[in-house]
Design an enzyme around this catalytic site. Structure first.
Site, PDB file in Angstrom:
ATOM      1  N   GLY A  38     -12.609   2.332  -1.415  1.00  0.00           N
ATOM      2  CA  GLY A  38     -11.057   1.852  -0.837  1.00  0.00           C
ATOM      3  C   GLY A  38     -10.554   0.449  -2.088  1.00  0.00           C
ATOM      4  O   GLY A  38      -9.986  -0.215  -2.069  1.00  0.00           O
ATOM      5  N   GLU A  74       0.576  -1.061  -0.287  1.00  0.00           N
ATOM      6  CA  GLU A  74      -0.144   0.040  -0.160  1.00  0.00           C
ATOM      7  C   GLU A  74       0.897   0.973  -0.074  1.00  0.00           C
ATOM      8  O   GLU A  74       1.677   1.181   0.633  1.00  0.00           O
ATOM      9  CB  GLU A  74      -1.260  -0.236   1.151  1.00  0.00           C
ATOM     10  CG  GLU A  74      -2.337   0.313   0.852  1.00  0.00           C
ATOM     11  CD  GLU A  74      -3.265  -0.072   0.549  1.00  0.00           C
ATOM     12  OE1 GLU A  74      -3.800  -0.202  -1.161  1.00  0.00           O
ATOM     13  OE2 GLU A  74      -3.969  -1.488   1.015  1.00  0.00           O
ATOM     14  N   HIS A  75       0.334   2.310  -1.424  1.00  0.00           N
ATOM     15  CA  HIS A  75       1.138   3.242  -0.517  1.00  0.00           C
ATOM     16  C   HIS A  75       2.675   3.675  -1.925  1.00  0.00           C
ATOM     17  O   HIS A  75       3.827   3.958  -1.267  1.00  0.00           O
ATOM     18  CB  HIS A  75       1.194   4.079   0.417  1.00  0.00           C
ATOM     19  CG  HIS A  75      -0.706   4.459   0.685  1.00  0.00           C
ATOM     20  ND1 HIS A  75      -0.437   6.539   0.014  1.00  0.00           N
ATOM     21  CD2 HIS A  75      -1.620   4.266   1.281  1.00  0.00           C
ATOM     22  CE1 HIS A  75      -1.792   6.314   1.103  1.00  0.00           C
ATOM     23  NE2 HIS A  75      -2.461   5.159   1.484  1.00  0.00           N
ATOM     24  N   ASP A  88      -4.143   0.132  -9.495  1.00  0.00           N
ATOM     25  CA  ASP A  88      -5.439  -0.197  -9.968  1.00  0.00           C
ATOM     26  C   ASP A  88      -5.873  -0.237 -11.017  1.00  0.00           C
ATOM     27  O   ASP A  88      -7.076  -1.334 -10.605  1.00  0.00           O
ATOM     28  CB  ASP A  88      -6.381   1.078  -8.960  1.00  0.00           C
ATOM     29  CG  ASP A  88      -6.391   1.663  -8.069  1.00  0.00           C
ATOM     30  OD1 ASP A  88      -5.811   0.113  -7.007  1.00  0.00           O
ATOM     31  OD2 ASP A  88      -6.830   2.703  -7.110  1.00  0.00           O
ATOM     32  N   GLY A 138     -16.565   5.224  -2.536  1.00  0.00           N
ATOM     33  CA  GLY A 138     -15.738   5.043  -1.141  1.00  0.00           C
ATOM     34  C   GLY A 138     -15.135   4.435  -0.755  1.00  0.00           C
ATOM     35  O   GLY A 138     -14.801   4.609   0.723  1.00  0.00           O
TER      36      GLY A 138
END
Length: 399
Positions: free
Chosen positions: A135, A45-46, A183, A133
């Site tokens: 994720g 993640e990130h 994504d 919304g």
């Protein structure tokens, strides 16, 4: 807690066909059905906007677009989820505007045009099962679905990475969201029964099979809505750049945080802010965890993979500071249930979903725990669904 049902793609397509006929009765039978899935990220993640590694899988939930060329100079688009009809001329001067959901479509159209593709005017409708919304990349699902639709009505054959990049550019320019490529790429390229280990620098990916019948993946929505186009996401991206600048003074070969290791980071720790240090520590350690988790899943070492997921959440909570009390509670509750291998927040953060890897035999116990404890402590009812790795975008011609 009852699980949300997964609507078969064929039923979503039928809803879209009905909506098209009622919205554009004069247009006759539609020409194209295109679809693209949402995603859940197991770990990584990130890291994507830091050229790192991610391990997502496509949901079985899809966004479906049904439509046709209309022989005019104006595109018309309707959505099952929103009232009204959006109209725009397909040209390079398109600008973002209201309604907000239409910007994802306009942004993809603009990027086709900039790359030299003609976009014929079309009538289309959008029907989606991907939660907004939460994720799980409802926006990327829409971007890739419209890119696939345009590819079909234009009779083009684009490289999958190109379609993903069109979607990412739309996100950057029309939604003001400086996201990475994960994504869109998983929505486009997903393989049934596999997660994808994606190298976000080269866009190369490797399938990682996840189909043990005794193991399942639960996605739980905290039902806290997140808005990532505010200051938090861009701020963290800048903090990563600040850390990178300091690391490059140590070694000019470091072109992104994925090139650095924790030893190098610790060498220059005193030359950067404490916050930049923690942001970089998350990204560097998360890349290591992601590569290790992929290897564990290949070998069915679910306990070790789950431990890495737990560590990922701890890092996101403390070093990257993108979790929230509701997500932390869901992870803590999951971790207290025997048979749960690991749990973590997934997506950009500040709300949305958790993803949990667990024994299928422990699913009812976990759902009972969520139902009993989550609403009592938050005043909010969570929702959940079980997923398996789905397939990526596609289309079919109806005439």
């Amino acid at each position: 807690m009852k699980l949300l049902p997964t609507t078969p793609l064929e039923q979503v397509e039928q809803r879209a066909l009905s909506l098209f006929k009622s919205t554009f009765p004069e247009s006759g039978h539609p020409q194209i059905i295109a679809h693209a899935p949402g995603r859940v990220n197991l770990i990584g993640e990130h890291t994507d906007y830091n050229d790192g590694f991610v391990l997502p899988l496509a949901l079985e939930m899809q966004t479906v677009i049904v439509g046709s060329r209309n022989g005019k100079d104006t595109c018309r688009v309707a959505s099952e989820a929103f009232e009204g009809l959006v109209s725009f001329k397909p040209n390079k001067d398109l600008k973002p505007g209201d309604p907000l959901w239409s910007n994802y479509i306009k942004g993809v159209v603009v990027n086709f045009l900039r790359s030299g593709y003609e976009v014929p005017a079309f009538d289309a409708v959008v029907v989606s099962e991907v939660p907004v919304g939460g994720g799980v990349s409802s926006s990327a699902s829409l971007e890739v679905a419209i890119a696939t639709f345009i590819e079909a009505i234009g009779n083009y054959h684009l490289e999958p990475s190109k379609k993903a990049l069109f979607g990412q550019a739309a996100e950057h320019e029309f939604a003001n969201m400086p996201c990475g490529i994960m994504d869109q790429l998983i929505s486009e390229c997903a393989i049934q029964d596999c997660a994808l280990l994606i190298d976000c620098r080269s866009l190369a990916f490797e399938p990682v099979e996840v189909k043990d019948p005794d193991t399942c993946i639960l996605v739980c929505n905290s039902n806290i809505k997140h808005q990532l186009s505010g200051s938090e996401y861009p701020l963290r991206k800048q903090q990563c750049k600040d850390a990178l600048t300091v690391l490059q003074s140590l070694d000019s070969k470091i072109t992104s945080l994925r090139d650095a290791n924790l030893e190098q980071l610790n060498q220059v720790k005193d030359n950067m802010s404490e916050v930049a240090y923690r942001r970089a520590r998350h990204v560097i350690s998360e890349n290591d965890r992601t590569l290790e988790a992929a290897e564990c899943l290949r070998k069915n070492k679910y306990e070790t993979a789950g431990k890495l997921m737990n560590e990922s959440h701890f890092s996101l909570k403390n070093d990257y500071e993108v979790s929230c009390k509701e997500l932390d509670l869901l992870v803590d509750l999951a971790s207290s249930v025997p048979g749960v291998y690991g749990s973590r927040m997934t997506g950009g953060g500040f709300g949305g979903c958790t993803v949990t890897l667990l024994k299928r035999s422990s699913l009812s116990s976990l759902l009972e725990k969520f139902e009993k404890e989550y609403e009592k402590h938050t005043g909010i009812a969570a929702t959940a669904f079980v997923t398996r790795p789905g397939s990526g975008a596609g289309y079919k011609k109806l005439q």
